[in-house]
Design a protein around this motif. Structure first.
Motif, PDB file in Angstrom:
ATOM      1  N   CYS A 771      -3.511  -6.990   5.679  1.00  0.00           N
ATOM      2  CA  CYS A 771      -2.828  -6.217   4.654  1.00  0.00           C
ATOM      3  C   CYS A 771      -2.890  -4.730   5.015  1.00  0.00           C
ATOM      4  O   CYS A 771      -3.934  -4.219   5.417  1.00  0.00           O
ATOM      5  CB  CYS A 771      -3.444  -6.461   3.282  1.00  0.00           C
ATOM      6  SG  CYS A 771      -2.502  -5.677   1.968  1.00  0.00           S
ATOM      7  N   CYS A 773      -2.860  -2.082   3.242  1.00  0.00           N
ATOM      8  CA  CYS A 773      -3.472  -1.139   2.305  1.00  0.00           C
ATOM      9  C   CYS A 773      -4.861  -0.726   2.794  1.00  0.00           C
ATOM     10  O   CYS A 773      -5.409  -1.336   3.707  1.00  0.00           O
ATOM     11  CB  CYS A 773      -3.586  -1.785   0.925  1.00  0.00           C
ATOM     12  SG  CYS A 773      -4.838  -3.073   0.873  1.00  0.00           S
ATOM     13  N   GLY A 776      -7.612  -2.193  -0.808  1.00  0.00           N
ATOM     14  CA  GLY A 776      -7.339  -3.394  -1.589  1.00  0.00           C
ATOM     15  C   GLY A 776      -6.170  -3.188  -2.519  1.00  0.00           C
ATOM     16  O   GLY A 776      -6.049  -2.135  -3.142  1.00  0.00           O
ATOM     17  N   CYS A 777      -5.311  -4.201  -2.594  1.00  0.00           N
ATOM     18  CA  CYS A 777      -4.124  -4.102  -3.427  1.00  0.00           C
ATOM     19  C   CYS A 777      -3.787  -5.497  -3.925  1.00  0.00           C
ATOM     20  O   CYS A 777      -4.447  -6.460  -3.542  1.00  0.00           O
ATOM     21  CB  CYS A 777      -2.966  -3.513  -2.614  1.00  0.00           C
ATOM     22  SG  CYS A 777      -2.303  -4.654  -1.380  1.00  0.00           S
ATOM     23  N   CYS A 780      -3.593  -8.338  -1.438  1.00  0.00           N
ATOM     24  CA  CYS A 780      -4.750  -8.951  -0.769  1.00  0.00           C
ATOM     25  C   CYS A 780      -5.828  -9.326  -1.789  1.00  0.00           C
ATOM     26  O   CYS A 780      -5.935 -10.481  -2.155  1.00  0.00           O
ATOM     27  CB  CYS A 780      -5.265  -8.072   0.368  1.00  0.00           C
ATOM     28  SG  CYS A 780      -5.704  -6.388  -0.084  1.00  0.00           S
TER      29      CYS A 780
HETATM   30 ZN   LIG Z   1      -3.888  -4.990   0.372  1.00  0.00          ZN
END
Ligand SMILES: [Zn+2]
Ligand SMILES: [Zn+2]
Length: 811
Positions: A771, A773, A776-777, A780
């Motif tokens: 991912c 990012c 964390g987003c 994910c």
């Molecule tokens: Zn993410």
């Protein structure tokens, strides 16, 4: 059940022309200009924004139909009846399945949308009714709407002495006796078989004694807990038939699915032959995978109203990282409708479908006032009159765009669409192909677009097209041995006739244990001649599991019934204070009466949306199986889960800003179910570089992503499963991540996760690591249904945790 009408179209015609007079299911396309070619349309759609949102384009080639001669056994009267409907000859797969069934074999025909599966069972069943004036046929559909469509099709053949009739909850009492005595082709559903026909078997003895065929249509819908119940209802039917000396042939129709013979065998308890080679023609499909663009990291733009306006799946208290799939789908729908392309958008939640329709209408009206009227929302909870009106408008071309939930239950053949937009992966490849199969009519080219949601599985899939296009469709999972299904079904069977040792084999593994428990609980009494039901009343058993009865949504001022919401979602969607959307109109819930199954609402358009929260507690009951992998342990077992919807947030629609969080007083729900869980030693975490303080965030992030990826390997929905993680669980005395089935007794999902643990966690690890990012987003490690507001979460430590597990776990 997104395709209940799919097999309704008898497509066995070498010529694409359909007789509009006698056709059971008119296509929606008469005289409609198909608009631009799919490839050109896609080029224009992707040129709209700054970057290219398309990650992959797959070309699904057209298929040429292979007709077969009518089987020699098919009577000329029947051939003539089909010919009047425009069916000149069957396709190969129809003829093959029909002959297998006519020769007495149990058969499942598992082919694509609109491949004409109904001919495969109509042919042998009706030929038998014509040859034997006493024989009868029982047809089962998952919905009343589909049974009504089939009734029209069979009645339209106008065959003497068949007297087809629907027998369901809507059938007037006065007609029921006539149907039992005189109809030879009874169309019903599993619920009516369970609640009405089997308990009243003495009244049905004449019909059951002469039963030649049982047709099970759309049988892939019988999965999970519901499917396991239906499996036992069918065993009870077979038992009653056997008592009257009948051994009917089972003919099943299914959407394309993996290993259909095994699934049909589990469902019926009989050896079943599969016919899977689809010989019907279809047009090619251009299939695009579409990832909405990332918003700039320091974006000051507010979260998009589309999402804040109510898709409760969406985690909008988080910084929006990608443009919402709902917003993107609404724009695509507006663009295709503006091009004159007849388009169906599938949206996972009912609120989401309403939001997509509302936004597309608004965008179209901004361009050309009035154009927005050609887009509407559709979902299962609408009342019959509202549904009929939408169907009529689509048929006549007044409507060009429809945003629907997966629960599409149209009484028209909706196969003839030019484009299908799929907002969010529908959970299985089987469903994805079902939905995409709506596109393309009469051999014309069509466009299908999968729009990825901000979710780990969707993100993984648009970057791993081989997981969609290179993998076989999933098998339908059901587990008739689930003790929470088996025991109540055995109780029902005992009421119908005392159980005997000879019945044990029929009901399969676990039947004896379940009977012993029923005896111990005082429900059954053992006598020399068998096990007898002890009570006066019949047991109350709901085939649809713990979801409960639907809750009615009623406008208090007028008493008008707006629609229904399934029991399982009612705490989330209809809690007091909830904003509820219906056809784009906003209502606020005043009261939720769970005892009466009714929510009272009033029309109001507040400038906030509502988002319910729940809390969960879990304890281990027993361990069924485990793998000891040094510092890592992998377990499968029974757990008790307690959960409660405790509060809801109000968020400003325009900005996504949280206004406040309000407490709720709703009852807890208890669930004994099956879970898979893994533990890690604290020392292994330390040596992997996870600081003690970061352990909760690491486990929590790994749990979210693991839940998000489970549908990749088990035929479940993210919303069918739950999870819990903790740095020290009292039952395991170690850092632990639990993932559990959201149904009493389990539905086979956790078991499947345990069986494929390393593949599942490998995909989870890759999804997080790949991912784009930083911290964390939603693509994910964030979860749309987190009870802790996605806090704490540590993305890099989640990768470390999963690395430790994968290094130690045997492949
Ligand atoms: Zn993410
Ligand atoms: Zn969480």
């Amino acid at each position: 059940m997104q395709d209940v009408t799919s097999n309704d179209s008898i497509s066995a015609r070498p010529t694409p022309r359909r007789d509009p007079e006698s056709s059971a299911a008119p296509t929606v396309s008469a005289g409609h200009d198909p608009g631009p070619a799919p490839v050109d349309l896609l080029r224009r759609l992707r040129a709209r924004g700054a970057g290219d949102p398309v990650t992959h384009v797959e070309r699904v080639p057209a298929r040429v139909g292979v007709p077969a001669p009518w089987p020699a056994w098919a009577p000329s009267e029947l051939r003539a009846a089909f010919a009047r409907r425009g069916v000149v000859a069957p396709w190969q797969h129809q003829a093959e399945a029909a002959t297998l069934a006519y020769d007495g074999g149990h058969v499942i025909v598992a082919t694509g949308t609109a491949s004409g599966k109904s001919l495969a069972y109509q042919l042998p069943a009706l030929a038998t009714l014509l040859a034997d004036p006493r024989a009868t046929v029982l047809y089962l559909a998952p919905t009343k709407a589909l049974a009504a469509d089939q009734l029209r099709a069979v009645a339209g053949l106008d065959l003497e002495g068949v007297r087809p009739a629907c027998y369901d909850g809507d059938t007037p009492r006065a007609e029921r006796e006539w149907i039992r005595r005189h109809s030879r082709f009874v169309l019903t559903n599993p619920d009516m078989l369970h609640h009405g026909i089997l308990p009243g078997h003495s009244q049905w003895s004449g019909f059951l004694r002469r039963l030649a065929y049982v047709v099970i249509d759309e049988c892939h819908t019988y999965r999970g807990v519901f499917g396991s119940h239906v499996a036992h209802v069918l065993r009870r039917l077979r038992r009653q038939c056997a008592r009257f000396g009948a051994t009917p042939v089972f003919v099943l129709a299914s959407a394309t699915s993996g290993d259909p013979a095994t699934a049909a065998g589990r469902l019926t308890g009989l050896p079943v032959t599969a016919v899977t080679e689809d010989a019907s023609p279809r047009g090619g499909v251009t299939f695009a995978l579409w990832e909405p663009p990332l918003l700039p990291p320091d974006s000051t733009s507010p979260p998009v109203p589309a999402q804040a306006a109510g898709d409760h799946d969406a985690a909008t208290d988080l910084v929006q990282v990608r443009r919402s799939a709902l917003r993107e789908t609404a724009d695509l729908l507006a663009d295709t409708v503006a091009e004159g392309v007849r388009t169906l958008a599938f949206v996972r939640s009912r609120k989401g479908a309403e939001v997509v329709a509302t936004n597309a209408r608004r965008a179209l009206d901004d361009a050309v006032p009035g154009l927005g009227d050609r887009v509407a929302a559709y979902r299962g909870g609408y009342l019959r009159e509202e549904r009929r009106e939408l169907e009529r408008a689509l048929l006549h071309g007044d409507l060009l765009g429809l945003a629907s939930t997966n629960a599409l239950e149209l009484g028209v053949d909706l196969v003839g669409l030019d484009a299908v937009l799929i907002c969010g992966y529908p959970g299985t490849r089987a469903s994805l192909w079902q939905q995409a199969g709506r596109a393309g009519r009469s051999g014309q080219e069509a466009l299908a677009v999968l729009v990825a949601r901000d979710d780990p599985l969707d993100t993984y899939l648009v970057h791993h097209p081989e997981a969609i296009f290179g993998a076989p469709v999933e098998a339908t999972v059901l587990d008739p041995a689930n003790p929470y299904v088996l025991a109540p079904q055995l109780a029902c069977a005992a009421v119908e006739a005392p159980l005997t040792p000879a019945d044990l084999a029929l009901f399969g593994d676990g039947a004896k244990e379940a009977i012993d428990q029923l005896v111990e609980a005082g429900a059954l009494r053992q006598r020399p001649t068998g096990w007898y039901w002890r009570h006066r009343e019949r047991p109350e058993v709901d085939l649809r599991g713990e979801g409960g009865a639907p809750v009615c949504v009623v406008e208090s001022a007028t008493g008008r019934l707006l629609g229904t919401v399934d029991g399982g979602s009612s705490h989330f969607l209809l809690h007091p204070g909830a904003v509820y959307l219906h056809q784009g109109v906003s209502y606020v819930v005043d009261d939720l009466d769970l005892a009466d199954g009714c929510a009272l609402v009033h029309a109001e358009e507040p400038d906030w949306s509502t988002h319910a929260r729940d809390v969960t507690d879990l304890s281990v009951v027993s361990v069924r199986s485990y793998v000891d992998a040094g510092p890592v342990g992998m377990f499968l077992g029974e757990v008790d889960v307690t959960s409660q919807v405790v509060s809801y947030q109000r968020r400003r629609i325009a900005t996504g800003e949280v206004i406040d969080t309000r407490p709720l007083d709703l009852p807890t729900r208890e669930l004994r179910t099956v879970a898979v869980w893994f533990t890690l030693s604290p020392r292994s975490l330390t040596s992997a570089g996870v600081q003690q303080a970061d352990v909760p965030g690491a486990l929590h992030a790994a749990e979210h992503a693991a839940i998000g990826l489970l549908p990749l390997i088990a035929t479940c929905d993210r919303w069918d499963i739950g999870g819990l993680s903790t740095a020290l669980h009292p039952d395991t005395e170690a850092p632990t991540v639990f993932v559990y089935d959201g149904h009493p007794g389990g539905a086979g999902f956790a078991e499947r996760a345990y069986g494929t643990a390393s593949a599942w966690l490998r995909a989870t690890r890759d999804a997080i690591a790949e991912c784009g990012c930083e911290t964390g987003c939603p693509s994910c490690v964030q979860s749309p249904k987190c009870g802790n507001g996605n806090n704490p979460l540590s993305k890099p430590d989640a990768i470390r945790v999963l690395d430790v597990v994968l290094e130690n776990l045997p492949a």
